[in-house]
Design a protein around this motif. Sequence first.
Motif, PDB file in Angstrom:
ATOM      1  N   ARG A 281     -49.199  -9.965   1.611  1.00  0.00           N
ATOM      2  CA  ARG A 281     -49.579  -9.237   0.437  1.00  0.00           C
ATOM      3  C   ARG A 281     -48.349  -8.344  -0.166  1.00  0.00           C
ATOM      4  O   ARG A 281     -47.594  -7.847   0.280  1.00  0.00           O
ATOM      5  CB  ARG A 281     -50.979  -8.038   0.592  1.00  0.00           C
ATOM      6  N   ARG A 282     -48.549  -8.238  -1.632  1.00  0.00           N
ATOM      7  CA  ARG A 282     -47.578  -7.281  -2.444  1.00  0.00           C
ATOM      8  C   ARG A 282     -47.845  -5.965  -2.131  1.00  0.00           C
ATOM      9  O   ARG A 282     -46.789  -4.933  -2.267  1.00  0.00           O
ATOM     10  CB  ARG A 282     -47.241  -8.006  -3.952  1.00  0.00           C
ATOM     11  N   THR A 283     -48.943  -5.615  -1.950  1.00  0.00           N
ATOM     12  CA  THR A 283     -49.332  -4.076  -1.877  1.00  0.00           C
ATOM     13  C   THR A 283     -50.173  -3.866  -0.510  1.00  0.00           C
ATOM     14  O   THR A 283     -50.778  -4.831   0.042  1.00  0.00           O
ATOM     15  CB  THR A 283     -50.404  -3.684  -3.103  1.00  0.00           C
ATOM     16  N   THR A 284     -50.013  -2.602  -0.150  1.00  0.00           N
ATOM     17  CA  THR A 284     -50.610  -2.364   1.164  1.00  0.00           C
ATOM     18  C   THR A 284     -52.172  -2.097   0.786  1.00  0.00           C
ATOM     19  O   THR A 284     -52.439  -1.709  -0.143  1.00  0.00           O
ATOM     20  CB  THR A 284     -50.171  -1.055   1.622  1.00  0.00           C
ATOM     21  N   PRO A 285     -53.030  -2.312   1.945  1.00  0.00           N
ATOM     22  CA  PRO A 285     -54.337  -2.189   1.930  1.00  0.00           C
ATOM     23  C   PRO A 285     -54.793  -0.443   1.805  1.00  0.00           C
ATOM     24  O   PRO A 285     -53.734   0.069   2.229  1.00  0.00           O
ATOM     25  CB  PRO A 285     -54.830  -2.819   2.975  1.00  0.00           C
ATOM     26  N   GLY A 286     -55.703  -0.178   1.504  1.00  0.00           N
ATOM     27  CA  GLY A 286     -56.171   1.342   1.478  1.00  0.00           C
ATOM     28  C   GLY A 286     -55.514   2.025   0.345  1.00  0.00           C
ATOM     29  O   GLY A 286     -54.830   1.590  -0.355  1.00  0.00           O
ATOM     30  N   GLU A 287     -55.807   3.320   0.339  1.00  0.00           N
ATOM     31  CA  GLU A 287     -55.437   4.073  -0.814  1.00  0.00           C
ATOM     32  C   GLU A 287     -54.588   5.386  -0.257  1.00  0.00           C
ATOM     33  O   GLU A 287     -54.862   5.840   1.048  1.00  0.00           O
ATOM     34  CB  GLU A 287     -56.719   4.859  -1.497  1.00  0.00           C
ATOM     35  N   PRO A 288     -53.473   5.687  -0.848  1.00  0.00           N
ATOM     36  CA  PRO A 288     -52.902   4.927  -2.031  1.00  0.00           C
ATOM     37  C   PRO A 288     -52.422   3.733  -1.829  1.00  0.00           C
ATOM     38  O   PRO A 288     -51.601   3.691  -0.709  1.00  0.00           O
ATOM     39  CB  PRO A 288     -52.104   6.071  -2.927  1.00  0.00           C
ATOM     40  N   PRO A 289     -52.099   2.883  -2.656  1.00  0.00           N
ATOM     41  CA  PRO A 289     -51.703   1.561  -2.652  1.00  0.00           C
ATOM     42  C   PRO A 289     -49.963   1.667  -2.468  1.00  0.00           C
ATOM     43  O   PRO A 289     -49.437   2.966  -3.349  1.00  0.00           O
ATOM     44  CB  PRO A 289     -51.815   0.748  -3.747  1.00  0.00           C
ATOM     45  N   CYS A 290     -49.232   1.032  -1.680  1.00  0.00           N
ATOM     46  CA  CYS A 290     -47.777   1.242  -1.630  1.00  0.00           C
ATOM     47  C   CYS A 290     -47.253  -0.152  -1.858  1.00  0.00           C
ATOM     48  O   CYS A 290     -47.727  -1.315  -1.381  1.00  0.00           O
ATOM     49  CB  CYS A 290     -47.526   1.748  -0.102  1.00  0.00           C
ATOM     50  N   VAL A 291     -45.871  -0.152  -2.371  1.00  0.00           N
ATOM     51  CA  VAL A 291     -45.381  -1.410  -2.489  1.00  0.00           C
ATOM     52  C   VAL A 291     -44.011  -1.206  -1.826  1.00  0.00           C
ATOM     53  O   VAL A 291     -43.178  -0.202  -2.060  1.00  0.00           O
ATOM     54  CB  VAL A 291     -45.198  -2.215  -4.033  1.00  0.00           C
TER      55      VAL A 291
ATOM     56  N   LEU B 255     -35.302  -0.464   3.234  1.00  0.00           N
ATOM     57  CA  LEU B 255     -36.498  -0.752   2.187  1.00  0.00           C
ATOM     58  C   LEU B 255     -36.769   0.691   1.231  1.00  0.00           C
ATOM     59  O   LEU B 255     -36.627   1.747   2.025  1.00  0.00           O
ATOM     60  CB  LEU B 255     -37.839  -1.221   2.764  1.00  0.00           C
ATOM     61  N   VAL B 256     -37.120   0.634   0.255  1.00  0.00           N
ATOM     62  CA  VAL B 256     -37.654   1.610  -0.749  1.00  0.00           C
ATOM     63  C   VAL B 256     -39.213   1.238  -0.735  1.00  0.00           C
ATOM     64  O   VAL B 256     -39.516   0.205  -1.142  1.00  0.00           O
ATOM     65  CB  VAL B 256     -36.996   1.582  -1.964  1.00  0.00           C
ATOM     66  N   VAL B 257     -40.019   2.214  -0.392  1.00  0.00           N
ATOM     67  CA  VAL B 257     -41.384   2.196  -0.193  1.00  0.00           C
ATOM     68  C   VAL B 257     -41.960   3.017  -1.500  1.00  0.00           C
ATOM     69  O   VAL B 257     -41.815   4.156  -1.412  1.00  0.00           O
ATOM     70  CB  VAL B 257     -42.179   2.523   0.868  1.00  0.00           C
ATOM     71  N   ARG B 258     -42.679   2.597  -2.434  1.00  0.00           N
ATOM     72  CA  ARG B 258     -43.296   3.257  -3.531  1.00  0.00           C
ATOM     73  C   ARG B 258     -44.869   3.544  -3.248  1.00  0.00           C
ATOM     74  O   ARG B 258     -45.738   2.501  -3.038  1.00  0.00           O
ATOM     75  CB  ARG B 258     -43.182   2.549  -4.798  1.00  0.00           C
ATOM     76  N   ARG B 259     -45.036   4.768  -3.615  1.00  0.00           N
ATOM     77  CA  ARG B 259     -46.504   5.082  -3.148  1.00  0.00           C
ATOM     78  C   ARG B 259     -47.109   5.507  -4.786  1.00  0.00           C
ATOM     79  O   ARG B 259     -46.460   6.269  -5.419  1.00  0.00           O
ATOM     80  CB  ARG B 259     -46.551   6.353  -2.472  1.00  0.00           C
ATOM     81  N   PHE B 260     -48.015   4.860  -5.121  1.00  0.00           N
ATOM     82  CA  PHE B 260     -48.518   5.112  -6.423  1.00  0.00           C
ATOM     83  C   PHE B 260     -49.398   6.154  -6.564  1.00  0.00           C
ATOM     84  O   PHE B 260     -50.450   6.196  -5.869  1.00  0.00           O
ATOM     85  CB  PHE B 260     -49.148   3.807  -7.013  1.00  0.00           C
ATOM     86  N   ARG B 261     -49.122   7.015  -7.373  1.00  0.00           N
ATOM     87  CA  ARG B 261     -49.833   8.479  -7.455  1.00  0.00           C
ATOM     88  C   ARG B 261     -50.667   8.463  -8.820  1.00  0.00           C
ATOM     89  O   ARG B 261     -52.024   8.667  -8.334  1.00  0.00           O
ATOM     90  CB  ARG B 261     -48.861   9.720  -7.373  1.00  0.00           C
ATOM     91  N   ARG B 262     -50.147   8.524  -9.797  1.00  0.00           N
ATOM     92  CA  ARG B 262     -50.884   8.522 -11.023  1.00  0.00           C
ATOM     93  C   ARG B 262     -51.834   7.627 -11.367  1.00  0.00           C
ATOM     94  O   ARG B 262     -53.035   7.691 -11.828  1.00  0.00           O
ATOM     95  CB  ARG B 262     -49.864   8.873 -12.351  1.00  0.00           C
ATOM     96  N   ASN B 263     -51.045   6.345 -11.439  1.00  0.00           N
ATOM     97  CA  ASN B 263     -51.865   5.080 -11.596  1.00  0.00           C
ATOM     98  C   ASN B 263     -52.139   4.100 -10.381  1.00  0.00           C
ATOM     99  O   ASN B 263     -51.078   3.583  -9.810  1.00  0.00           O
ATOM    100  CB  ASN B 263     -51.156   4.094 -12.660  1.00  0.00           C
ATOM    101  N   ARG B 264     -53.400   4.278 -10.033  1.00  0.00           N
ATOM    102  CA  ARG B 264     -53.695   3.474  -8.677  1.00  0.00           C
ATOM    103  C   ARG B 264     -54.379   2.179  -9.032  1.00  0.00           C
ATOM    104  O   ARG B 264     -54.904   1.433  -8.020  1.00  0.00           O
ATOM    105  CB  ARG B 264     -54.561   4.300  -8.054  1.00  0.00           C
ATOM    106  N   ASP B 265     -54.278   1.763 -10.152  1.00  0.00           N
ATOM    107  CA  ASP B 265     -55.399   0.516 -10.574  1.00  0.00           C
ATOM    108  C   ASP B 265     -54.404  -0.709 -10.040  1.00  0.00           C
ATOM    109  O   ASP B 265     -53.356  -0.958 -10.419  1.00  0.00           O
ATOM    110  CB  ASP B 265     -55.163   0.460 -12.169  1.00  0.00           C
ATOM    111  N   ARG B 266     -55.175  -1.334  -9.248  1.00  0.00           N
ATOM    112  CA  ARG B 266     -54.394  -2.437  -8.517  1.00  0.00           C
ATOM    113  C   ARG B 266     -54.209  -3.514  -9.383  1.00  0.00           C
ATOM    114  O   ARG B 266     -53.109  -4.392  -9.222  1.00  0.00           O
ATOM    115  CB  ARG B 266     -54.972  -2.810  -7.298  1.00  0.00           C
ATOM    116  N   ALA B 267     -54.952  -3.753 -10.462  1.00  0.00           N
ATOM    117  CA  ALA B 267     -54.589  -4.695 -11.462  1.00  0.00           C
ATOM    118  C   ALA B 267     -53.575  -4.396 -12.284  1.00  0.00           C
ATOM    119  O   ALA B 267     -52.378  -5.181 -12.696  1.00  0.00           O
ATOM    120  CB  ALA B 267     -55.742  -4.856 -12.404  1.00  0.00           C
ATOM    121  N   ARG B 268     -53.209  -3.291 -12.724  1.00  0.00           N
ATOM    122  CA  ARG B 268     -52.005  -2.651 -13.177  1.00  0.00           C
ATOM    123  C   ARG B 268     -50.713  -2.858 -12.339  1.00  0.00           C
ATOM    124  O   ARG B 268     -49.743  -3.331 -12.916  1.00  0.00           O
ATOM    125  CB  ARG B 268     -52.062  -1.314 -13.626  1.00  0.00           C
ATOM    126  N   ILE B 269     -50.802  -2.374 -11.223  1.00  0.00           N
ATOM    127  CA  ILE B 269     -49.740  -2.703 -10.227  1.00  0.00           C
ATOM    128  C   ILE B 269     -49.377  -4.067  -9.947  1.00  0.00           C
ATOM    129  O   ILE B 269     -48.027  -4.377 -10.191  1.00  0.00           O
ATOM    130  CB  ILE B 269     -50.028  -2.085  -8.961  1.00  0.00           C
TER     131      ILE B 269
END
Length: 206
Positions: free
Chosen positions: A85-95, A44-58
Motif C-alpha cells: 500500500r502507498r499509505t499506512t493504515p490507521g490515523e494519522p496516515p503516513c507515506v 526514507l522520508v516519512v510524511r505524517r499528514f496532519r492538516r489534511n487526512r482525507d485519504r482520497a486527497r492523499i
Amino acid sequence: SELAGMGFMDALRHYELDQPRIASWFPGERNDNVLIEDSTGRRLVVRRFRRNRDRARIAFQLDVQEHLSRAGVPTAAIVATRDHRRTTPGEPPCVAFEYVDGAHYDCTSLAQLKAAARMLAHLHDALDTLRIDDVPIEMNPHVERWGQQPGREIEALAPAVRRHDLALLERALAQLDRDACARLPAPPLPGRGARCCRAAAKVALT
C-alpha cells in the motif's frame, strides 16, 4: 520519546526496514516529515499528514507525483508498505519516500535560476497531460493571500529576505495578470496553478 508518541515509530513497522531510527525531524504547518535511517544505511522520508487526512486527497497527490515521474520530472519514489500500500493504515496516515540527497539552489546563480524555471515549466506542462479527477480541498489561505494582497505578503518577508530578492519577486508579481487568474475556475485545479506558475517561469527566463 516525543516523536515516538506522535505515531512515527508505529508507522515504521509497516515498512521493510531493519532497526529503523529517526535521524532528523522536519515539522511543518500541514505535515510532519522525518528522515529515517535503518541499520543497513537505507534512508526514507516519512510524511505524517496532519492538516489534511482525507485519504482520497492523499491518493490524488500520490497519483500526481507518479504521473510527474513518468513524464520525466524528478520526484522521490513512493515506498510501498509491506502489504503493498502507498499509505499506512490507521490515523494519522503516513507515506514514505526514498530519500534524495541534494543541495539548495544558489539564488545568485543565473544559470541555476534558469534551470529551475525550465524545470518548473516542464512540471506544469506535465500537469497539463494529467487525466485523473481532482479531489478538491479548500484553498490554502496562505496561497490565497498572495493573490489577494501581494504587497502585504512581500512586506512580511522584508525582515528575512534580501532587498534584491524582494525586488525580483515584486517584478515577477507585477507582470502576472492577477485579474485573469482570479477569473479562472475555482481552485484547486492543477491547470490554474500551472498557468500562473508558467507565467512566473517566463519572467524568470527573461
